[in-house]
Enzyme design. Structure first.
Site, mmCIF file in Angstrom:
data_model
loop_
_atom_site.group_PDB
_atom_site.id
_atom_site.type_symbol
_atom_site.label_atom_id
_atom_site.label_comp_id
_atom_site.label_asym_id
_atom_site.label_seq_id
_atom_site.Cartn_x
_atom_site.Cartn_y
_atom_site.Cartn_z
ATOM 1 C CB ALA A 1 50.610 28.638 9.704
ATOM 2 C CB CYS B 1 44.728 21.725 7.955
ATOM 3 S SG CYS B 1 45.460 21.613 9.405
ATOM 4 C CB CYS C 1 50.065 21.067 11.130
ATOM 5 S SG CYS C 1 48.587 20.225 11.046
ATOM 6 C CE LYS D 1 48.827 22.191 -1.978
ATOM 7 N NZ LYS D 1 49.447 23.257 -2.387
ATOM 8 C CB THR D 2 48.702 25.481 7.147
ATOM 9 O OG1 THR D 2 50.063 26.079 6.768
ATOM 10 C CG2 THR D 2 48.929 24.071 7.343
ATOM 11 C CD GLU E 1 35.855 34.539 -2.771
ATOM 12 O OE1 GLU E 1 37.237 34.368 -2.541
ATOM 13 O OE2 GLU E 1 34.948 33.964 -2.728
ATOM 14 C CB SER F 1 43.572 32.324 4.362
ATOM 15 O OG SER F 1 42.712 31.759 5.037
ATOM 16 C CD GLN G 1 38.971 27.020 4.562
ATOM 17 O OE1 GLN G 1 39.757 25.682 4.415
ATOM 18 N NE2 GLN G 1 39.103 27.740 3.572
ATOM 19 C CB VAL H 1 38.575 33.492 -12.177
ATOM 20 C CG1 VAL H 1 39.475 33.159 -13.527
ATOM 21 C CG2 VAL H 1 38.815 34.831 -11.633
HETATM 22 P P1 FAD Z 1 40.940 29.491 0.832
HETATM 23 O O1 FAD Z 1 41.108 30.245 2.073
HETATM 24 O O2 FAD Z 1 40.176 28.316 0.769
HETATM 25 O O3 FAD Z 1 40.303 30.681 -0.274
HETATM 26 C C1 FAD Z 1 40.256 30.541 -1.431
HETATM 27 C C2 FAD Z 1 39.077 31.482 -2.021
HETATM 28 O O4 FAD Z 1 39.240 31.381 -3.614
HETATM 29 C C3 FAD Z 1 37.844 31.113 -1.535
HETATM 30 O O5 FAD Z 1 37.194 32.444 -1.007
HETATM 31 C C4 FAD Z 1 37.133 30.813 -2.816
HETATM 32 O O6 FAD Z 1 35.574 31.319 -2.813
HETATM 33 C C5 FAD Z 1 38.091 31.528 -3.927
HETATM 34 N N1 FAD Z 1 37.781 30.916 -5.351
HETATM 35 C C6 FAD Z 1 37.662 29.722 -5.589
HETATM 36 N N2 FAD Z 1 37.609 29.551 -6.882
HETATM 37 C C7 FAD Z 1 37.657 30.586 -7.510
HETATM 38 C C8 FAD Z 1 37.329 31.215 -8.965
HETATM 39 N N3 FAD Z 1 36.913 30.261 -9.703
HETATM 40 N N4 FAD Z 1 37.113 32.725 -9.096
HETATM 41 C C9 FAD Z 1 37.367 33.434 -7.778
HETATM 42 N N5 FAD Z 1 37.705 33.156 -6.537
HETATM 43 C C10 FAD Z 1 37.524 31.662 -6.328
HETATM 44 N N6 FAD Z 1 45.619 26.198 8.725
HETATM 45 C C11 FAD Z 1 46.503 26.401 9.583
HETATM 46 O O7 FAD Z 1 47.243 27.303 9.629
HETATM 47 N N7 FAD Z 1 46.196 26.032 10.820
HETATM 48 C C12 FAD Z 1 45.169 24.970 11.046
HETATM 49 O O8 FAD Z 1 45.084 24.673 12.550
HETATM 50 C C13 FAD Z 1 44.231 24.616 10.326
HETATM 51 N N8 FAD Z 1 43.374 23.881 10.374
HETATM 52 C C14 FAD Z 1 42.472 23.438 9.261
HETATM 53 C C15 FAD Z 1 41.234 22.812 9.525
HETATM 54 C C16 FAD Z 1 40.416 22.449 8.573
HETATM 55 C C17 FAD Z 1 39.228 21.543 8.747
HETATM 56 C C18 FAD Z 1 40.637 23.000 7.282
HETATM 57 C C19 FAD Z 1 39.751 22.720 6.262
HETATM 58 C C20 FAD Z 1 41.550 23.863 6.853
HETATM 59 C C21 FAD Z 1 42.722 24.155 7.820
HETATM 60 N N9 FAD Z 1 43.570 25.001 7.679
HETATM 61 C C22 FAD Z 1 44.602 25.396 8.841
HETATM 62 C C23 FAD Z 1 44.135 25.319 6.286
HETATM 63 C C24 FAD Z 1 43.833 26.627 6.009
HETATM 64 O O9 FAD Z 1 42.307 27.054 6.142
HETATM 65 C C25 FAD Z 1 43.946 26.854 4.380
HETATM 66 O O10 FAD Z 1 45.447 26.588 4.250
HETATM 67 C C26 FAD Z 1 43.904 28.301 3.957
HETATM 68 O O11 FAD Z 1 42.549 28.707 4.199
HETATM 69 C C27 FAD Z 1 44.313 28.553 2.660
HETATM 70 O O12 FAD Z 1 44.146 29.866 2.135
HETATM 71 P P2 FAD Z 1 43.617 30.096 0.626
HETATM 72 O O13 FAD Z 1 43.344 31.557 0.324
HETATM 73 O O14 FAD Z 1 44.530 29.540 -0.074
HETATM 74 O O15 FAD Z 1 42.385 28.998 0.382
HETATM 75 C C1 UQ1 Z 2 49.531 30.405 12.147
HETATM 76 O O1 UQ1 Z 2 50.373 31.339 11.820
HETATM 77 C C2 UQ1 Z 2 48.352 30.308 11.844
HETATM 78 O O2 UQ1 Z 2 47.788 31.362 11.028
HETATM 79 C C3 UQ1 Z 2 47.432 32.550 11.466
HETATM 80 C C4 UQ1 Z 2 47.416 29.234 11.944
HETATM 81 O O3 UQ1 Z 2 45.945 29.310 11.491
HETATM 82 C C5 UQ1 Z 2 45.085 29.881 12.362
HETATM 83 C C6 UQ1 Z 2 47.887 28.298 12.773
HETATM 84 O O4 UQ1 Z 2 47.007 27.296 13.295
HETATM 85 C C7 UQ1 Z 2 49.044 28.177 13.333
HETATM 86 C C8 UQ1 Z 2 49.596 27.148 14.144
HETATM 87 C C9 UQ1 Z 2 50.131 29.488 13.334
HETATM 88 C C10 UQ1 Z 2 51.340 29.391 13.771
HETATM 89 C C11 UQ1 Z 2 51.452 30.659 14.416
HETATM 90 C C12 UQ1 Z 2 52.455 30.848 15.668
HETATM 91 C C13 UQ1 Z 2 52.450 31.975 16.097
HETATM 92 C C14 UQ1 Z 2 53.233 29.652 15.934
#
Ligand code: FAD
Ligand code: UQ1
Length: 439
Positions: free
Chosen positions: A321, A178, A353, A318-319, A52, A30, A60, A95
């Site tokens: 959002a 999350c 969340c 950590k989301t 990546e 993300s 997720q 990496v």
């Molecule tokens: P990620 O999206 O996990 O991406 C990390 C990337 O780094 C991956 O593609 C991985 O392959 C790459 N990577 C790892 N190691 C290496 C390496 N050594 N070299 C190169 N690349 C590497 N968030 C919300 O806002 N709302 C929700 O309702 C919500 N619900 C969730 C429910 C669940 C069950 C889960 C698991 C998560 C949820 N989240 C939610 C959280 C959200 O998905 C994460 O906070 C978000 O994906 C974080 O983005 P990121 O890019 O930091 O990590």
């Molecule tokens: C959000 O921005 C977001 O990322 C796009 C999520 O993950 C899918 C969320 O779960 C939530 C709640 C938000 C917050 C967004 C608004 C418009 C309240």
């Protein structure tokens, strides 16, 4: 860069001479994709590379809905090539090490890449191994987790098939991504069992390592009312330490010692830590995550390094959002640094969340640093501390679309960064820090 380099097809790293990249992003989740898109939105001439290893990008936040029987898991993934913004070079590799004193990283295959600016967006590590017996039990023996694409559908299978018995749900110590997800799955399951008249025959318990049901007190009354309504046994400061798949028993540690319980279904939220290659690097803060200034998301010691998403040390929820608001801040600050502009963007700690308390209703928690409530919508539209049908529709229908078509494409809807006067603080230099990429 030739025309072929502009294609989002993966490039082979090759491991001869050091390759130089203007803006290098580690991770195409993300945060990595959103920040690349936000940079290009501001200046389409930028030369950006993403490293990546995965071929698939996951949404997720959809996995809670998969585990609740609302989404099919096919709605939660797309090919990586389809989300990498046009014009960004993709190196399909992992990496291994950082050498920020030499502006270089090392890939697992031995290739060295150097950079002008580095953005670390590598996510958080799910540490299944911390729990004895869990890696073997997961995905079978009635042990499931919404935290992986592979096992989220198994949650829904178990929920549907459980007629009576004991259902346990666990939450590890913070930080986790999350933080509401460990209980969202439980409320959706209870709602299903209640709907089919099975809830009276199912003993449900929530074992959480935390001292309260949720970290921000304003949301606790609404959540507690659902704990009471579903008759959930709430065990605070109780941590899952072992799973025996053969006997279907789980052991928890708490202030009163250890307790072992039989279960007919166990939903585990795994312990989560900084990825090893981050924690072992010079970029790490004491907690292992990439050290950043909480406001600018710039590394305090290496001025050309930024981090966002789950991997950064900022104390936000950590989301995805949070990422939606962090990506524009990082993009602005990098361009301000490169152009010498005297204004910087500030991240206020926003995270959100959406707590699925029943099918059709969500408590939409939105808060910043220090637990300050930061609702997006006016109170009359969505009361942030009460269950809302509108918030459910947002999560079930609108947010996936916003994610794929807005956030990952550099459209900063409701996420324009706050711009403050003055340049970012200069990095603190520490001449004692020297290390080599090969150790
Ligand atoms: P990620 O999206 O996990 O991406 C990390 C990337 O780094 C991956 O593609 C991985 O392959 C790459 N990577 C790892 N190691 C290496 C390496 N050594 N070299 C190169 N690349 C590497 N968030 C919300 O806002 N709302 C929700 O309702 C919500 N619900 C969730 C429910 C669940 C069950 C889960 C698991 C998560 C949820 N989240 C939610 C959280 C959200 O998905 C994460 O906070 C978000 O994906 C974080 O983005 P990121 O890019 O930091 O990590
Ligand atoms: C959000 O921005 C977001 O990322 C796009 C999520 O993950 C899918 C969320 O779960 C939530 C709640 C938000 C917050 C967004 C608004 C418009 C309240």
């Amino acid at each position: 860069m030739d025309a072929k380099d502009l294609s989002p097809r993966p490039a082979r790293a090759g491991n001869s001479a050091t390759q130089r990249h203007d803006i290098l992003i580690v991770g195409g989740g993300s945060a990595g994709i959103a920040v690349a898109a936000s940079l290009l939105q501001r200046d389409e001439s930028l030369s950006i590379t993403i490293v990546e290893p995965r071929e698939t990008h996951y949404y997720q936040p959809g996995w809670t809905m998969v585990g609740g029987g609302i989404f099919d898991r096919s709605q939660t993934h797309r090919p990586m090539a389809s989300v990498i913004p046009k014009g960004v070079r993709w190196i399909r590799a992992r990496v291994a090490q950082f050498a920020p004193d030499r502006d270089a990283i090392l890939l697992e295959d031995g290739t060295q890449l150097s950079y002008g600016v580095l953005i670390v967006a590598a996510g958080i590590k799910l540490d299944w191994e911390q729990i004895d017996g869990l890696p073997d039990a997961l995905g079978r023996s009635c042990v499931t987790s919404n935290y992986t694409f592979e096992t989220a559908p198994y949650t829904w299978q178990l929920v549907q098939s459980l007629e009576e018995g004991v259902a346990l749900f666990s939450q590890p110590p913070m930080p986790i991504k999350c933080a509401g997800a460990p209980q969202k799955v439980m409320y959706l399951a209870c709602d299903h069992w209640r709907h089919w008249g099975r809830l009276p025959k199912i003993d449900v318990a929530f074992h959480t390592s935390t001292p309260a049901l949720f970290g921000v007190a304003d949301y606790v009354p609404a959540l507690q009312s659902y704990v009471d309504k579903y008759g959930i046994e709430l065990r605070l400061e109780s941590r899952l330490i072992a799973v025996d798949s053969a006997t279907q028993r789980a052991t928890f540690a708490g202030a009163d010692g250890e307790v072992t319980r039989d279960f007919d279904m166990l939903h585990v939220t795994p312990p989560q830590v900084a990825p090893d290659f981050i924690a072992d690097s010079p970029l790490a803060a004491e907690n292992g995550f990439v050290e950043v200034d909480d406001e600018t998301l710039r590394h305090p010691r290496y001025g050309n390094v930024f981090a966002l998403g789950d991997v950064c040390s900022a104390p936000n929820a950590k989301t995805a959002a949070a990422v939606r608001k962090q990506a524009p801040v990082v993009a602005w600050n990098i361009l301000a640094m490169l152009s010498g502009t005297g204004r910087h963007a500030a991240y206020d700690g926003y995270g959100s969340c959406p707590l699925t308390v029943e099918r059709g209703k969500i408590v939409l928690a939105e808060f910043g640093y220090g637990g300050e409530l930061q609702p997006t919508f006016p109170h009359w539209l969505i009361d942030p501390t009460r269950p809302s049908r509108l918030a459910w529709h947002l999560k079930a229908s609108l947010l996936p679309w916003v994610y794929w078509n807005g956030m990952l494409r550099g459209h900063e809807w409701l996420a324009g960064p706050k711009i403050l006067p003055g340049a970012m603080e200069p990095p603190q230099t520490d001449t004692a820090q020297t290390q080599s990429v090969t150790g």
